[in-house]
Structure formats: C-alpha cells, structure tokens
Scaffold this motif. Structure first.
Motif, short mmCIF file in Angstrom:
data_model
loop_
_atom_site.label_atom_id
_atom_site.label_comp_id
_atom_site.label_asym_id
_atom_site.label_seq_id
_atom_site.Cartn_x
_atom_site.Cartn_y
_atom_site.Cartn_z
N SER A 142 0.83 -1.21 0.00
CA SER A 142 0.00 0.00 0.00
C SER A 142 0.86 1.26 0.00
CB SER A 142 -0.94 -0.01 1.22
OG SER A 142 -1.75 -1.16 1.21
N LEU A 143 1.83 1.28 -0.87
CA LEU A 143 2.78 2.39 -0.90
C LEU A 143 2.11 3.70 -1.28
CD1 LEU A 143 5.80 0.46 -2.37
CD2 LEU A 143 5.84 1.80 -0.25
N LYS A 144 2.62 4.77 -0.69
CA LYS A 144 2.11 6.12 -0.90
C LYS A 144 3.25 7.00 -1.43
CE LYS A 144 -0.76 5.59 3.24
NZ LYS A 144 -1.09 6.17 4.58
N PRO A 145 2.92 8.09 -2.09
CA PRO A 145 3.97 8.99 -2.57
C PRO A 145 4.88 9.47 -1.45
CG PRO A 145 1.89 9.52 -3.64
CD PRO A 145 1.58 8.48 -2.60
N GLU A 146 4.34 9.63 -0.25
CA GLU A 146 5.17 10.08 0.88
C GLU A 146 6.14 9.02 1.37
OE1 GLU A 146 1.83 10.24 0.57
OE2 GLU A 146 0.83 9.90 2.53
N ASP A 147 6.07 7.82 0.83
CA ASP A 147 7.06 6.79 1.15
C ASP A 147 8.31 6.92 0.28
OD1 ASP A 147 4.34 4.49 1.50
OD2 ASP A 147 5.49 5.43 3.12
#
Length: 126
Positions: free
Chosen positions: A84-89
């Motif tokens: 569930s990766l996010k841009p903030e990762d």
C-alpha cells in the motif's frame, strides 16, 4: 563489513516492493537490524526494527500496518515488505545493524546502529 540493500525501484501508489539487505564480512545474527529512510530535503528517519531472534518488531506510526520487517539469520539478510505504498514513502531506504545484542529504548535513533548500507531508492508515483 558491508550491508547491501536491493529491491528499490519505481512503483505506483498502492503498489508493493520488497527490500533486502544482505550482510557480509561478519554475521549480525545476534544484533537487532533496522530500516531507516531519507526523503529529499528531510532528515533520515526510523522505519522499523527487528530483534535478533525476530520476535520483537517496532514500526514508525507512518508505516504501521503497511510495512513488515523480517530476517533470515541463516542468510544474514533482513527484509522490508512494503505494501500500500504512498507517494510520501518516496525516499532512499537504508538498512542498519544494531550496536547492541538487544533492542534498546532508543531503537528509533541512528546512534543505536553502527553499520549502515549505502541505500536503495524507492519512488512512489501518484
């Protein structure tokens, strides 16, 4: 002594990546291992740590429930499964070996780790 990370790359939001960190030159099977990350323009921050037996794990609040740290002492390797990766990762991810044989109360600080890898880039596109 070397810690070498691999598995980084470019992934879309919601995707997954599995990072690996292979140690050579000595065994870290009796040390906690950890993952940190550093986003552009920001300080390096703690992500997760695991005890040498693998039975104790701590995570940053920002990744809890999405990332899983694990280790294979026979292979002298630690992993970070990221879902569930996010841009903030988006960041450079570093693995680190703990200086003690146990996880201290300061596990989230860089001073608790005395060996570091060179990092692997993870980019999450929106």
């Amino acid at each position: 002594v070397q810690l070498v990370e691999s598995g980084g790359g470019l992934v879309q939001t919601g995707g997954s990546l599995r990072l690996s960190c292979a140690a050579s030159g000595r065994t870290f099977s009796r040390n906690p291992m950890a993952w940190f990350r550093q986003a552009p323009g920001k300080e390096r921050e703690f992500v997760a740590t695991i005890s040498w037996r693998g039975g104790t794990k701590y995570y940053a609040d920002s990744v809890k429930g999405r990332f899983t740290i694990s280790r294979d002492n026979a292979k002298n390797t630690v992993y970070l499964q990221m879902n569930s990766l996010k841009p903030e990762d988006t960041a450079v991810y570093y693995c680190a070996a703990g200086r003690r044989s146990f996880i201290s109360t300061d596990y989230y600080t860089e001073d608790e780790y005395n060996y570091w890898g060179q990092g692997t880039q993870v980019t999450v596109s929106s």
